[in-house]
Write a protein that holds these residues in place. Structure first.
Motif, PDB file in Angstrom:
ATOM      1  N   GLU A   1      -2.299   0.354 -10.636  1.00 22.11           N
ATOM      2  CA  GLU A   1      -2.253  -0.566  -9.491  1.00 22.11           C
ATOM      3  C   GLU A   1      -1.429   0.017  -8.358  1.00 22.11           C
ATOM      4  OE1 GLU A   1      -0.540  -5.060  -8.496  1.00 22.11           O
ATOM      5  OE2 GLU A   1      -0.756  -4.379 -10.574  1.00 22.11           O
ATOM      6  N   ARG A   2      -0.325   0.697  -8.703  1.00 26.21           N
ATOM      7  CA  ARG A   2       0.509   1.357  -7.700  1.00 26.21           C
ATOM      8  C   ARG A   2       0.613   2.832  -8.055  1.00 26.21           C
ATOM      9  NH1 ARG A   2       3.336  -3.448  -8.419  1.00 26.21           N
ATOM     10  NH2 ARG A   2       4.642  -2.464  -9.999  1.00 26.21           N
TER      11      ARG A   2
ATOM     12  N   GLU B   1      -5.335   5.339   0.401  1.00 29.05           N
ATOM     13  CA  GLU B   1      -5.221   5.642   1.820  1.00 29.05           C
ATOM     14  C   GLU B   1      -4.196   6.740   2.025  1.00 29.05           C
ATOM     15  OE1 GLU B   1      -4.168   2.150   3.949  1.00 29.05           O
ATOM     16  OE2 GLU B   1      -6.116   1.158   3.654  1.00 29.05           O
ATOM     17  N   ASP B   2      -4.386   7.516   3.074  1.00 33.54           N
ATOM     18  CA  ASP B   2      -3.383   8.495   3.455  1.00 33.54           C
ATOM     19  C   ASP B   2      -2.178   7.759   4.042  1.00 33.54           C
ATOM     20  OD1 ASP B   2      -2.713  11.401   3.935  1.00 33.54           O
ATOM     21  OD2 ASP B   2      -2.544  10.660   5.980  1.00 33.54           O
TER      22      ASP B   2
ATOM     23  N   ARG C   1      -1.753   4.141  -3.166  1.00 34.31           N
ATOM     24  CA  ARG C   1      -2.605   3.127  -3.803  1.00 34.31           C
ATOM     25  C   ARG C   1      -1.722   1.945  -4.199  1.00 34.31           C
ATOM     26  NH1 ARG C   1      -7.438   2.308  -6.517  1.00 34.31           N
ATOM     27  NH2 ARG C   1      -7.326   1.262  -8.551  1.00 34.31           N
ATOM     28  N   GLY C   2      -2.011   0.760  -3.642  1.00 30.19           N
ATOM     29  CA  GLY C   2      -1.181  -0.406  -3.900  1.00 30.19           C
ATOM     30  C   GLY C   2       0.139  -0.372  -3.164  1.00 30.19           C
ATOM     31  N   LEU C   3       0.287   0.560  -2.239  1.00 25.94           N
ATOM     32  CA  LEU C   3       1.489   0.713  -1.425  1.00 25.94           C
ATOM     33  C   LEU C   3       1.065   0.883   0.031  1.00 25.94           C
ATOM     34  CD1 LEU C   3       3.237   3.353  -3.686  1.00 25.94           C
ATOM     35  CD2 LEU C   3       3.989   0.983  -3.453  1.00 25.94           C
ATOM     36  N   SER C   4       1.945   0.500   0.932  1.00 22.47           N
ATOM     37  CA  SER C   4       1.699   0.676   2.360  1.00 22.47           C
ATOM     38  C   SER C   4       2.786   1.548   2.957  1.00 22.47           C
ATOM     39  CB  SER C   4       1.684  -0.680   3.078  1.00 22.47           C
ATOM     40  OG  SER C   4       0.633  -1.492   2.594  1.00 22.47           O
ATOM     41  N   ALA C   5       2.402   2.337   3.939  1.00 17.50           N
ATOM     42  CA  ALA C   5       3.380   3.187   4.628  1.00 17.50           C
ATOM     43  C   ALA C   5       4.042   2.402   5.750  1.00 17.50           C
ATOM     44  CB  ALA C   5       2.695   4.427   5.177  1.00 17.50           C
TER      45      ALA C   5
ATOM     46  N   ASP D   1       7.705   6.542   4.261  1.00 12.54           N
ATOM     47  CA  ASP D   1       8.490   5.431   3.731  1.00 12.54           C
ATOM     48  C   ASP D   1       7.522   4.320   3.360  1.00 12.54           C
ATOM     49  OD1 ASP D   1      10.727   6.933   4.284  1.00 12.54           O
ATOM     50  OD2 ASP D   1      11.158   5.936   6.175  1.00 12.54           O
ATOM     51  N   VAL D   2       7.601   3.853   2.126  1.00 15.58           N
ATOM     52  CA  VAL D   2       6.554   2.974   1.604  1.00 15.58           C
ATOM     53  C   VAL D   2       7.127   1.663   1.100  1.00 15.58           C
ATOM     54  CG1 VAL D   2       5.199   5.000   0.973  1.00 15.58           C
ATOM     55  CG2 VAL D   2       6.646   3.917  -0.749  1.00 15.58           C
ATOM     56  N   ALA D   3       6.228   0.689   0.957  1.00 10.70           N
ATOM     57  CA  ALA D   3       6.558  -0.610   0.371  1.00 10.70           C
ATOM     58  C   ALA D   3       5.357  -1.096  -0.407  1.00 10.70           C
ATOM     59  CB  ALA D   3       6.937  -1.615   1.450  1.00 10.70           C
ATOM     60  N   ALA D   4       5.610  -1.903  -1.439  1.00 13.17           N
ATOM     61  CA  ALA D   4       4.508  -2.486  -2.214  1.00 13.17           C
ATOM     62  C   ALA D   4       3.755  -3.493  -1.350  1.00 13.17           C
ATOM     63  CB  ALA D   4       5.046  -3.161  -3.468  1.00 13.17           C
ATOM     64  N   ARG D   5       2.447  -3.518  -1.516  1.00 12.29           N
ATOM     65  CA  ARG D   5       1.636  -4.486  -0.761  1.00 12.29           C
ATOM     66  C   ARG D   5       1.855  -5.883  -1.296  1.00 12.29           C
ATOM     67  NH1 ARG D   5      -4.071  -1.120  -0.421  1.00 12.29           N
ATOM     68  NH2 ARG D   5      -3.357   0.480   1.010  1.00 12.29           N
TER      69      ARG D   5
END
Length: 287
Positions: free
Chosen positions: A205-206, A230-231, A260-264, A283-287
């Motif tokens: 999932e992530r 996604e890139d 995957r399952g994360l956003s920049a 720098d990422v965060a969980a969706r």
């Protein structure tokens, strides 16, 4: 050693010279407090990084064989202090030294897992009968578990593979992959390699997939990755691949931070004096 002075005038010039010689001798016995010969376990400069950035992931093809200093390579990584960094074209001995320099010179402590796919004396040195391991490595500030290293059935002109680990990014449990695909002008080989890699990523999932894919975004062999993730640059994907920022000195985008399952939350591509590939971090965060 302690010297007791009863009166300011008791010790003459000769005595002070003797005392000074004793201090110098003691310093020579103790040795310099430098990373090369330090008696101390850790030597951290005043401007050392305080900690890693807990939601930052990075990828870097270090260039090999290249006559670069591991002190300089460590400084490049420390400038961005990622939570997780995937290195390609990495020799085991070089990464060991880089990890030590990150700790001793920059105050950054990392766990390391290695994914060598071959032993190569010309790239990694070592004894002719036991050359150094060459391939991928993952450095993580948090411990890593469930480590998998795999070699692609067909590496093309050189053995290639991936390493996968489970670790923590931005407070979340994340599966991290680090790969290096076949060299340029070997499109069919890379197509078979992404066909192996993508099904390994799909169950999670992530996930973060780092690496040098040796392919521009709209190459057919990249289709399985775009179907999953996604890139780090949300605007970089086919058919708008022309908007993707180059990641190499020859102005091609070959390096990726797939999410995957994360956003920049933010990203950066930074050229390096020490490699023909740029450093990418997000720098990422969980969706």
């Amino acid at each position: 050693m302690r010297l007791h002075v009863e009166e300011a005038g008791v010790l003459g010039r000769g005595a002070w010279l003797i005392a000074g010689a004793v201090v110098v001798a003691c310093m020579m016995l103790v040795g310099p407090s430098t990373p090369a010969g330090a008696p101390f376990a850790r030597t951290v400069p005043v401007d050392a990084a305080k900690d890693v950035v807990p939601n930052r992931v990075m990828t870097w093809n270090m260039c090999n064989p290249c006559d670069e200093s591991n002190v300089e390579r460590a400084a490049e990584i420390a400038a961005y202090a990622p939570q997780v960094v995937g290195l390609q074209e990495a020799c085991v001995r070089d990464v060991e030294r880089i990890r030590d320099h990150l700790a001793n010179l920059h105050g950054l402590d990392y766990h390391v897992e290695y994914g060598p796919v071959l032993r190569n004396w010309s790239r990694c040195g070592g004894a002719p009968w036991r050359p150094g391991g060459y391939g991928q490595a993952v450095l993580s500030a948090a411990p890593m578990t469930d480590v998998v290293t795999a070699e692609y059935p067909d590496g093309g002109s050189e053995d290639r593979g991936y390493i996968a680990v489970t670790t923590e990014v931005a407070g979340q449990t994340v599966r991290v992959f680090n790969t290096h695909l076949a060299q340029r002008r070997q499109e069919e080989v890379r197509e078979r390699q992404t066909a192996v890699l993508a099904p390994q990523v799909a169950p999670y999932e992530r996930a973060v997939v780092l690496g040098d894919f040796n392919a521009v975004p709209d190459s057919p062999e990249m289709s399985p990755m775009w179907a999953l993730a996604e890139d780090m640059d949300a605007g970089c994907r086919p058919p708008a691949a022309g908007a993707c920022e180059p990641t190499t000195d020859w102005q091609s985008k070959y390096d990726y931070v797939f999410l995957r399952g994360l956003s920049a939350l933010g990203h950066e591509v930074r050229p390096s004096r020490f490699s023909d590939h740029h450093l990418l971090h997000a720098d990422v965060a969980a969706r």
